[in-house]
Design an enzyme around this catalytic site. Structure first.
Site, PDB file in Angstrom:
ATOM      1  N   TYR A  11       7.075  34.028   3.499  1.00 30.99           N
ATOM      2  CA  TYR A  11       7.830  35.190   4.016  1.00 30.99           C
ATOM      3  C   TYR A  11       9.352  34.971   3.904  1.00 30.99           C
ATOM      4  O   TYR A  11      10.046  35.700   3.191  1.00 30.99           O
ATOM      5  CB  TYR A  11       7.399  35.428   5.460  1.00 30.99           C
ATOM      6  CG  TYR A  11       8.192  36.454   6.236  1.00 30.99           C
ATOM      7  CD1 TYR A  11       8.604  37.657   5.664  1.00 30.99           C
ATOM      8  CD2 TYR A  11       8.527  36.217   7.573  1.00 30.99           C
ATOM      9  CE1 TYR A  11       9.316  38.593   6.413  1.00 30.99           C
ATOM     10  CE2 TYR A  11       9.221  37.154   8.322  1.00 30.99           C
ATOM     11  CZ  TYR A  11       9.622  38.332   7.730  1.00 30.99           C
ATOM     12  OH  TYR A  11      10.323  39.257   8.466  1.00 30.99           O
ATOM     13  N   ASN A  32       2.689  25.474  -2.505  1.00 26.10           N
ATOM     14  CA  ASN A  32       1.272  25.148  -2.753  1.00 26.10           C
ATOM     15  C   ASN A  32       0.371  26.387  -2.679  1.00 26.10           C
ATOM     16  O   ASN A  32      -0.838  26.296  -2.862  1.00 26.10           O
ATOM     17  CB  ASN A  32       0.768  24.065  -1.784  1.00 26.10           C
ATOM     18  CG  ASN A  32       0.823  24.514  -0.326  1.00 26.10           C
ATOM     19  OD1 ASN A  32       1.079  25.689  -0.040  1.00 26.10           O
ATOM     20  ND2 ASN A  32       0.582  23.584   0.583  1.00 26.10           N
ATOM     21  N   THR A 116      13.330  25.990  14.600  1.00 19.16           N
ATOM     22  CA  THR A 116      12.766  27.057  15.426  1.00 19.16           C
ATOM     23  C   THR A 116      13.274  26.995  16.862  1.00 19.16           C
ATOM     24  O   THR A 116      13.597  25.904  17.365  1.00 19.16           O
ATOM     25  CB  THR A 116      11.223  26.934  15.455  1.00 19.16           C
ATOM     26  OG1 THR A 116      10.701  27.841  16.432  1.00 19.16           O
ATOM     27  CG2 THR A 116      10.763  25.539  15.844  1.00 19.16           C
ATOM     28  N   TYR A 140       3.869  22.250  17.610  1.00 19.63           N
ATOM     29  CA  TYR A 140       4.711  22.913  16.596  1.00 19.63           C
ATOM     30  C   TYR A 140       6.195  22.633  16.864  1.00 19.63           C
ATOM     31  O   TYR A 140       6.927  22.166  15.983  1.00 19.63           O
ATOM     32  CB  TYR A 140       4.445  24.429  16.603  1.00 19.63           C
ATOM     33  CG  TYR A 140       5.445  25.203  15.779  1.00 19.63           C
ATOM     34  CD1 TYR A 140       5.532  25.020  14.400  1.00 19.63           C
ATOM     35  CD2 TYR A 140       6.323  26.104  16.382  1.00 19.63           C
ATOM     36  CE1 TYR A 140       6.471  25.713  13.648  1.00 19.63           C
ATOM     37  CE2 TYR A 140       7.255  26.803  15.634  1.00 19.63           C
ATOM     38  CZ  TYR A 140       7.324  26.602  14.273  1.00 19.63           C
ATOM     39  OH  TYR A 140       8.256  27.279  13.529  1.00 19.63           O
TER      40      TYR A 140
HETATM   41  N1  UFG Z   1       2.579  39.765  21.062  1.00 24.17           N
HETATM   42  C1  UFG Z   1       1.729  40.711  21.599  1.00 24.17           C
HETATM   43  N2  UFG Z   1       0.674  41.103  20.851  1.00 24.17           N
HETATM   44  C2  UFG Z   1       0.408  40.622  19.593  1.00 24.17           C
HETATM   45  C3  UFG Z   1       1.293  39.666  19.049  1.00 24.17           C
HETATM   46  C4  UFG Z   1       2.371  39.245  19.812  1.00 24.17           C
HETATM   47  O1  UFG Z   1       1.907  41.146  22.733  1.00 24.17           O
HETATM   48  O2  UFG Z   1      -0.588  41.031  18.992  1.00 24.17           O
HETATM   49  C5  UFG Z   1       3.731  39.333  21.850  1.00 24.17           C
HETATM   50  C6  UFG Z   1       3.735  37.843  22.093  1.00 24.17           C
HETATM   51  O3  UFG Z   1       2.987  37.547  23.250  1.00 24.17           O
HETATM   52  C7  UFG Z   1       5.233  37.581  22.244  1.00 24.17           C
HETATM   53  C8  UFG Z   1       5.896  38.631  21.336  1.00 24.17           C
HETATM   54  O4  UFG Z   1       4.890  39.617  21.123  1.00 24.17           O
HETATM   55  O5  UFG Z   1       5.622  37.827  23.547  1.00 24.17           O
HETATM   56  C9  UFG Z   1       6.321  38.076  20.004  1.00 24.17           C
HETATM   57  O6  UFG Z   1       5.219  37.369  19.459  1.00 24.17           O
HETATM   58  P1  UFG Z   1       5.219  36.817  17.961  1.00 24.17           P
HETATM   59  O7  UFG Z   1       3.897  36.167  17.750  1.00 24.17           O
HETATM   60  O8  UFG Z   1       5.636  37.887  17.025  1.00 24.17           O
HETATM   61  O9  UFG Z   1       6.384  35.759  17.976  1.00 24.17           O
HETATM   62  P2  UFG Z   1       6.580  34.456  18.901  1.00 24.17           P
HETATM   63  O10 UFG Z   1       7.743  34.755  19.781  1.00 24.17           O
HETATM   64  O11 UFG Z   1       5.336  34.005  19.536  1.00 24.17           O
HETATM   65  O12 UFG Z   1       6.866  33.393  17.781  1.00 24.17           O
HETATM   66  C10 UFG Z   1       8.113  33.077  17.289  1.00 24.17           C
HETATM   67  C11 UFG Z   1       7.961  32.601  15.863  1.00 24.17           C
HETATM   68  C12 UFG Z   1       7.089  31.376  15.836  1.00 24.17           C
HETATM   69  C13 UFG Z   1       7.692  30.346  16.762  1.00 24.17           C
HETATM   70  C14 UFG Z   1       7.867  30.892  18.141  1.00 24.17           C
HETATM   71  C15 UFG Z   1       8.585  29.919  19.003  1.00 24.17           C
HETATM   72  O13 UFG Z   1       7.397  33.599  15.076  1.00 24.17           O
HETATM   73  O14 UFG Z   1       6.992  30.869  14.535  1.00 24.17           O
HETATM   74  O15 UFG Z   1       8.656  32.081  18.101  1.00 24.17           O
HETATM   75  O16 UFG Z   1       8.450  30.238  20.353  1.00 24.17           O
HETATM   76  F1  UFG Z   1       6.910  29.281  16.858  1.00 24.17           F
END
Ligand code: UFG
Length: 328
Positions: A11, A32, A116, A140
């Site tokens: 991405y 890869n 991150t 991670y």
């Molecule tokens: N969320 C939902 N529903 C979903 C997916 C996500 O409610 O189906 C919420 C999650 O709980 C979170 C927010 O949306 O509160 C964002 O979630 P993401 O999965 O999009 O992103 P994250 O904040 O979990 O992850 C990001 C990066 C990761 C990294 C992380 C570090 O994408 O690679 O921050 O905390 F590891």
């Protein structure tokens, strides 16, 4: 300039390859193709291979005369890292050290590293700056912090200069619509919400509505992929100009809740999006917002696409283009 982009079919890497090529750089992608896609590499040379393969790295780096390496190839799912830490320490740490060793032996001494917000763990301040305590709460985050620490030692001992860029929530898509987010399986909020808008999913599950935030859902700092790539470019320039190793937090400094993201998606797409509330996802902090003052000051980084609706609009264009739905 001649740049090796490791993970250039993923991405963020694929957007970076495009941006470097359009700036006139010679680019080689090494990937890869486990998480990436060959057709996402729009420019330059492509080598299929793994950074665990030291012989391949030695051949590539010794022949390549690269000015720098940008490293995007890592596993990124927090939950999976808890279930299978060996996968994360193996690839994100051991294989990255393999890459650094191959670079050192080939005399390639500039490195831009995808780090991150997860290296900080639970936030102790409203906005997270570079000097925030680093206490990751999952493998991670720990795997990324270990590499950051190794890079400090490699700088001191070997003069290998690096810039660690700690992304908050990378989002959006190429403004020209050629590239976008493609994870399989997709776990990130914005693409999932847009799949619910286009009909590829019946609904979006919101993980938790009882957080200590104004609307009870988690707050994140969504930063446009093009702005992240611009920060990589500026980081590269700073190393080429002889600056020492650095580390920056990259976000817009504005948090949006999950509900606000869904509202933005309704505005942008003009579609109904069905929401189902679900339990909290383990390991999600209530709020993660960056303080990016250092990147603004030292790199002169100025995000161009900070508006949430713009970011969602670009992601929506990609969703429509790649899955032939009609934009509103
Ligand atoms: N969320 C939902 N529903 C979903 C997916 C996500 O409610 O189906 C919420 C999650 O709980 C979170 C927010 O949306 O509160 C964002 O979630 P993401 O999965 O999009 O992103 P994250 O904040 O979990 O992850 C990001 C990066 C990761 C990294 C992380 C570090 O994408 O690679 O921050 O905390 F590891």
């Amino acid at each position: 300039m001649n740049i090796l982009v490791v993970g250039g079919a993923g991405y963020i890497g694929s957007h970076m390859v495009k941006q470097l090529a359009l700036t006139g750089c010679q680019v080689t992608t090494l990937d890869n193709l486990v998480g990436g896609f060959r057709d996402a590499v729009l420019h330059g040379a492509f080598v299929e291979g793994d950074i665990a393969d030291r012989a391949l790295l030695d051949r590539l780096l010794q022949a390549g005369r690269f000015d720098a390496v940008m490293h995007f190839a890592s596993h990124i799912q927090v939950g999976e890292s808890v279930q299978d830490p060996a996968k994360y320490y193996g690839n994100n740490v051991v294989n990255t050290l393999n890459l650094l060793e191959a670079m050192r032996h080939a005399g390639v001494m500039r490195f831009i590293f995808s780090s991150t917000a997860a290296i900080f763990g639970e936030p102790q301040t409203e906005r997270i700056a570079e000097d925030h305590p680093k206490q990751p709460i999952n493998p991670y985050g720990r795997s990324k912090l270990m590499v950051e620490q190794a890079l400090e030692d490699y700088d001191r001992a070997y003069g290998l200069r690096s810039v660690c860029l700690r992304y908050f929530n990378a989002a959006g898509a190429d403004p020209e619509g050629q590239l976008g987010e493609r994870h399989e399986p997709e776990t990130h909020l914005i693409p999932l919400v847009l799949q619910a808008a286009s009909g590829r999913r019946p609904h979006i599950s919101v993980f938790g509505q009882d957080y200590d935030t104004p609307d009870g859902t988690c707050i994140r700092d969504y930063v446009h992929i093009t702005d992240l790539c611009e920060a990589h470019w500026l980081a590269l320039q700073s190393l080429l100009h002889g600056e020492g190793s650095q580390a920056y937090n990259l976000g817009n400094g504005h948090g949006f809740s999950v509900n606000q993201v869904i509202e933005a998606a309704r505005r942008v797409t003009g579609r109904d999006i069905e929401v189902r509330y679900a339990p909290r996802r383990p390991g999600d902090p209530a709020r993660l917002v960056a303080d990016s003052t250092q990147a603004q000051r030292r790199l002169d980084w100025r995000p161009r696409y900070a508006a949430l609706d713009t970011l969602v609009e670009h992601a929506w264009r990609w969703e429509c283009r790649s899955h032939s739905c009609q934009p509103a």
